[in-house]
Design a protein around this motif. Structure first.
Motif, PDB file in Angstrom:
ATOM      1  N   ILE A  26      -3.356  -9.260 -16.926  1.00 19.79           N
ATOM      2  CA  ILE A  26      -3.587  -8.233 -15.915  1.00 19.79           C
ATOM      3  C   ILE A  26      -2.540  -8.355 -14.816  1.00 19.79           C
ATOM      4  N   ALA A  27      -1.942  -7.232 -14.448  1.00 19.04           N
ATOM      5  CA  ALA A  27      -0.967  -7.187 -13.358  1.00 19.04           C
ATOM      6  C   ALA A  27      -1.568  -6.394 -12.201  1.00 19.04           C
ATOM      7  N   ILE A  28      -1.501  -6.968 -11.008  1.00 23.42           N
ATOM      8  CA  ILE A  28      -1.915  -6.272  -9.791  1.00 23.42           C
ATOM      9  C   ILE A  28      -0.650  -5.976  -9.002  1.00 23.42           C
ATOM     10  N   ILE A  29      -0.343  -4.707  -8.846  1.00 20.72           N
ATOM     11  CA  ILE A  29       0.910  -4.327  -8.201  1.00 20.72           C
ATOM     12  C   ILE A  29       0.626  -3.493  -6.956  1.00 20.72           C
ATOM     13  N   GLY A  30       1.612  -3.398  -6.100  1.00 19.14           N
ATOM     14  CA  GLY A  30       1.474  -2.621  -4.882  1.00 19.14           C
ATOM     15  C   GLY A  30       2.410  -3.143  -3.813  1.00 19.14           C
ATOM     16  N   LYS A  31       2.658  -2.316  -2.823  1.00 19.44           N
ATOM     17  CA  LYS A  31       3.552  -2.694  -1.744  1.00 19.44           C
ATOM     18  C   LYS A  31       2.905  -3.767  -0.868  1.00 19.44           C
ATOM     19  N   THR A  32       3.731  -4.400  -0.046  1.00 23.31           N
ATOM     20  CA  THR A  32       3.216  -5.360   0.920  1.00 23.31           C
ATOM     21  C   THR A  32       2.192  -4.668   1.813  1.00 23.31           C
ATOM     22  N   GLY A  33       1.023  -5.297   1.972  1.00 27.20           N
ATOM     23  CA  GLY A  33      -0.021  -4.707   2.793  1.00 27.20           C
ATOM     24  C   GLY A  33      -0.968  -3.796   2.046  1.00 27.20           C
ATOM     25  N   SER A  34      -0.885  -3.805   0.715  1.00 33.27           N
ATOM     26  CA  SER A  34      -1.725  -2.893  -0.076  1.00 33.27           C
ATOM     27  C   SER A  34      -3.062  -3.498  -0.476  1.00 33.27           C
ATOM     28  N   GLY A  35      -3.266  -4.804  -0.224  1.00 30.44           N
ATOM     29  CA  GLY A  35      -4.531  -5.443  -0.558  1.00 30.44           C
ATOM     30  C   GLY A  35      -4.453  -6.437  -1.697  1.00 30.44           C
ATOM     31  N   LYS A  36      -3.241  -6.736  -2.186  1.00 29.12           N
ATOM     32  CA  LYS A  36      -3.090  -7.649  -3.324  1.00 29.12           C
ATOM     33  C   LYS A  36      -3.607  -9.045  -3.004  1.00 29.12           C
ATOM     34  N   SER A  37      -3.213  -9.573  -1.838  1.00 28.23           N
ATOM     35  CA  SER A  37      -3.631 -10.918  -1.462  1.00 28.23           C
ATOM     36  C   SER A  37      -5.143 -10.992  -1.286  1.00 28.23           C
ATOM     37  N   THR A  38      -5.709  -9.945  -0.710  1.00 26.02           N
ATOM     38  CA  THR A  38      -7.156  -9.899  -0.522  1.00 26.02           C
ATOM     39  C   THR A  38      -7.869  -9.925  -1.864  1.00 26.02           C
TER      40      THR A  38
END
Length: 211
Positions: free
Chosen positions: A27-39
């Motif tokens: 599974i890949a979780i992608i998105g710009k910085t601040g998109s909620g990936k770390s959360t």
């Protein structure tokens, strides 16, 4: 769907997601910085609680898994890895009582560490977190550490695997990991090659602002 807001915030950091980690899936979780990936990653690993919805691990709600047992499920390659002041070998083996030598060649190859261990001093070369070891080399050593510890029936977390690596090396490592059949992989990244994403069973694209 899965929704979470930090205490005191009126805005959801993660909202309306469906996350089901099937055994051996990629599974890949992608998105710009601040998109909620770390959360989202913290939620999966149990570092945050108080969310609504479900995170399923092989069909089981992760809240039903004992916290200690859940922590043991993960092998994490962080964005900012840490090295011990010791040999490359001991950094890879992580002072394990048993460090099966037969696994080393495959682990070194999969982690793209051949050049480093064939250099001056070899695998017994003394390194440290402050030594002249590049960020990319650190990341590859810690990946080797995770692989050496055993990722079978575990969840291997790659947090921004391309952060300290050139595009070619990052792509090769991701291909190497994605080709492993007996490990669940969760990759979080804001830089990605669309061709690399075809290696994953599921791609979660976070477009909401937050994090």
């Amino acid at each position: 769907g899965l929704t979470y807001a930090y205490p005191g915030s009126n805005q959801s950091a993660v909202s309306g997601l469906a996350l089901h980690l099937q055994k051996n899936s990629k599974i890949a979780i992608i998105g710009k910085t601040g998109s909620g990936k770390s959360t989202l990653l913290k939620l999966v690993m149990g570092q945050l609680c108080g969310f609504t919805g479900k995170i399923l691990l092989d069909g089981q709600d992760i809240r039903q898994i004992d916290p200690k047992q859940r922590r043991q499920l993960f092998r994490v390659v962080p964005q900012d890895p840490y090295l011990f002041t010791d040999s490359i070998l001991n950094n890879i083996c992580f002072y394990a009582e048993e460090c099966p030598q037969e696994k080393l060649p495959g682990v070194i190859k999969r982690s793209l560490l051949e050049d480093l261990v064939l250099g001056e001093g070899g695998i017994e070369r003394l390194i440290s977190d402050k030594s002249r070891v590049s960020g990319g080399e650190k990341q590859r050593i810690v990946l080797a550490r995770a692989l050496m510890a055993g990722v079978e029936d575990r969840i291997l977390v790659l947090d921004e695997p391309s952060a300290n690596l050139d595009h070619k090396s990052a792509t090769q490592i991701i291909e190497n990991i994605a080709s492993m059949g007996n490990v669940t992989v969760l990759m979080v990244t804001h830089e990605y090659d669309p061709a690399v994403l075809t290696l994953f069973d599921q791609v979660i694209d976070l477009s909401a602002e937050g994090d």
